[in-house]
Design an enzyme around this catalytic site. Structure first.
Site, PDB file in Angstrom:
ATOM      1  N   CYS A 177       0.830  -1.215   0.000  1.00 22.23           N
ATOM      2  CA  CYS A 177       0.000   0.000   0.000  1.00 22.23           C
ATOM      3  C   CYS A 177       0.859   1.258   0.000  1.00 22.23           C
ATOM      4  CB  CYS A 177      -0.933  -0.010   1.205  1.00 22.23           C
ATOM      5  SG  CYS A 177      -1.840  -1.559   1.405  1.00 22.23           S
ATOM      6  N   SER A 183       0.054  11.123  -4.749  1.00 18.34           N
ATOM      7  CA  SER A 183       1.412  10.578  -4.835  1.00 18.34           C
ATOM      8  C   SER A 183       1.411   9.301  -5.668  1.00 18.34           C
ATOM      9  CB  SER A 183       1.975  10.291  -3.438  1.00 18.34           C
ATOM     10  OG  SER A 183       1.153   9.376  -2.734  1.00 18.34           O
ATOM     11  N   ILE A 212      -4.667  -0.051  -5.007  1.00 16.08           N
ATOM     12  CA  ILE A 212      -4.002  -1.091  -4.222  1.00 16.08           C
ATOM     13  C   ILE A 212      -4.405  -2.480  -4.729  1.00 16.08           C
ATOM     14  CG2 ILE A 212      -3.578  -1.990  -1.917  1.00 16.08           C
ATOM     15  CD1 ILE A 212      -2.519   0.888  -2.531  1.00 16.08           C
ATOM     16  N   GLN A 334       4.740 -13.787 -47.114  1.00 17.03           N
ATOM     17  CA  GLN A 334       6.004 -13.200 -46.673  1.00 17.03           C
ATOM     18  C   GLN A 334       5.815 -11.998 -45.761  1.00 17.03           C
ATOM     19  OE1 GLN A 334       8.741 -10.941 -49.354  1.00 17.03           O
ATOM     20  NE2 GLN A 334      10.128 -12.676 -49.033  1.00 17.03           N
ATOM     21  N   GLU A 418       3.940   0.116 -11.130  1.00 11.82           N
ATOM     22  CA  GLU A 418       5.312  -0.082 -10.640  1.00 11.82           C
ATOM     23  C   GLU A 418       6.317   0.771 -11.410  1.00 11.82           C
ATOM     24  OE1 GLU A 418       6.770  -3.660  -9.128  1.00 11.82           O
ATOM     25  OE2 GLU A 418       4.789  -4.577  -8.882  1.00 11.82           O
TER      26      GLU A 418
END
Length: 437
Positions: A177, A183, A212, A334, A418
């Protein structure tokens, strides 16, 4: 190869010695020859290591067994329910139970704490295999292994390890968390506070968290709060909190574009009281825990994105090999051959970035730049290959009848969570600049 490298090194040494003897003073030459002799010995050692070293993509026997086992698990217990969970935006509880019973939620946790006692790379390989079937399940496993478990293993006291690691390995899902409305990329601008209790034996946490993961099912929460706002980010402290603690409120579950079986919720803390014993690591060092935990976590997300890319690629390839147009397989044209050759090349390059970053981490070498590169590039390739897969399949690729449409939606999160892609580019640039200064 090792023998040839050694021979060339010795030959270079001989030629170097002859030249130096003819052109330099005896004393100086001896000094240089000593350095050159040491260099040749290093070459011999290095060439021997090269001769015995396998490729990064060559798994050990144990890793082969692991990936085969995870692949079978995913096909048997996850694949039949992927569409259902995506549509309902809900994880089937029995899948979470099976993830624990298979040992996939405590891969790096030592056996003495009830875990599998395996390596970080093993966790990365498992995450990739799961993502080939459902990236939602992969990220659940990723967060548990590369964020929460690692935080406890690295910073937990023996008491905290004894109390929580067996649960994290066997039956308790956890949430990390950190993010808040104010932020996101600026994670340390958090407004959640932890105020000392009147008796000085604990803290009262107030505030909110957003985005979260795992929150809907989690039984344990690693909460970052500022216990000394005057100190700025150096007041941030990590607290371990049980789900049933009064004042911890699980809020709205987000209705997301992709990875829908993985819950993402808002959390509210209203007078959430915790004891000092709930602090993970040192007081005021929560920022350090967050940073140093997110770095390996990014390698895990890279693995998730590789698995996603490979999963959508495999589905599309099976289709275009079977699909006939103008009297031949679509895969024989191709133009399409060039496209799927390029895509597989880029998937393999992305996989090497992840495995290299994991290897650097396991050998205690600097890996922050490599982790950022891996996460950045894997997210880019996942989005690219997922988009191409839909196109290769034509009209059916745009329907929910085939998995590529879901992989396409799932891929977008890779450049967001992340660490956004721009944040990773900034990190990479900063570290490159430092190398040249």
């Amino acid at each position: 190869r090792a023998a040839v490298t050694t021979y060339l090194a010795i030959l270079a040494y001989g030629r170097f010695r002859s030249i130096m003897i003819r052109s330099l003073s005896r004393r100086f030459t001896k000094g240089v020859l000593r350095q050159q002799r040491a260099y040749v010995l290093r070459c011999c050692t290095f060439s021997t290591e090269l001769g015995s070293r396998s490729a990064l993509t060559t798994p050990t026997e144990e890793q082969t067994m692991l990936t085969e086992s995870v692949s079978k698990f995913a096909q048997a217990h996850v694949a039949p329910y992927v569409s259902e969970m995506d549509e309902a935006s809900k994880l089937r509880p029995e899948i979470l139970e099976k993830l624990f019973s298979e040992g996939l939620m405590g891969i790096e946790i030592p056996e003495e704490y009830g875990g599998a006692g395996m390596s970080f790379t093993d966790a990365i390989l498992a995450i990739e295999e799961l993502a080939k079937v459902d990236p939602s399940i992969a990220v659940i496993v990723d967060i548990q292994n590369t964020l929460v478990n690692l935080a406890f293993l690295t910073y937990g006291t023996e008491e905290l390890k004894q109390k929580y690691l067996p649960r994290l390995a066997t039956d308790t899902l956890a949430s990390f968390c950190l993010s808040e409305a104010s932020s996101g990329s600026d994670a340390f601008a958090m407004r959640t506070t932890a105020t000392p209790t009147a008796d000085g034996n604990g803290y009262i946490i107030n505030g909110n968290k957003l985005w979260i993961s795992n929150a809907n099912e989690a039984g344990l929460f690693l909460i970052f709060a500022n216990a000394n706002p005057e100190a700025g980010y150096k007041g941030i402290t990590a607290f371990v909190v049980e789900r049933d603690t009064p004042g911890l409120i699980i809020g709205k579950k987000e209705d997301k574009l992709g990875i829908r079986a993985s819950s993402t919720c808002e959390l509210a803390f209203d007078g959430l009281e915790v004891s000092k014993d709930c602090i993970l690591g040192e007081f005021g060092k929560g920022y350090k825990i967050a940073i140093e935990t997110l770095n390996p976590g990014r390698i895990g997300i890279g693995a998730q994105m590789i698995g996603l890319a490979q999963g959508t690629y495999d589905a599309a390839m099976r289709y275009i090999l079977d699909r006939k147009q103008f009297g031949q397989s679509v895969a024989d044209f191709q133009g399409l051959q060039f496209a799927y050759a390029q895509a597989q090349t880029e998937i393999e390059a992305a996989r090497l970035l992840v495995l290299n970053a994991a290897a650097l981490r396991e050998s205690d070498q600097p890996y922050i730049k490599e982790a950022a590169m891996a996460k950045l590039y894997c997210a880019q390739i996942a989005q690219k290959v997922a988009s191409l897969s839909v196109e290769w399949m034509g009209g059916v690729g745009f329907t929910k009848e085939y998995p590529c449409e879901k992989f396409y939606r799932d891929a977008k999160i890779g450049s967001i969570y992340e660490g956004t892609s721009n944040i990773h580019l900034q990190t990479i640039a900063k570290l490159i600049k430092a190398e040249y200064e």
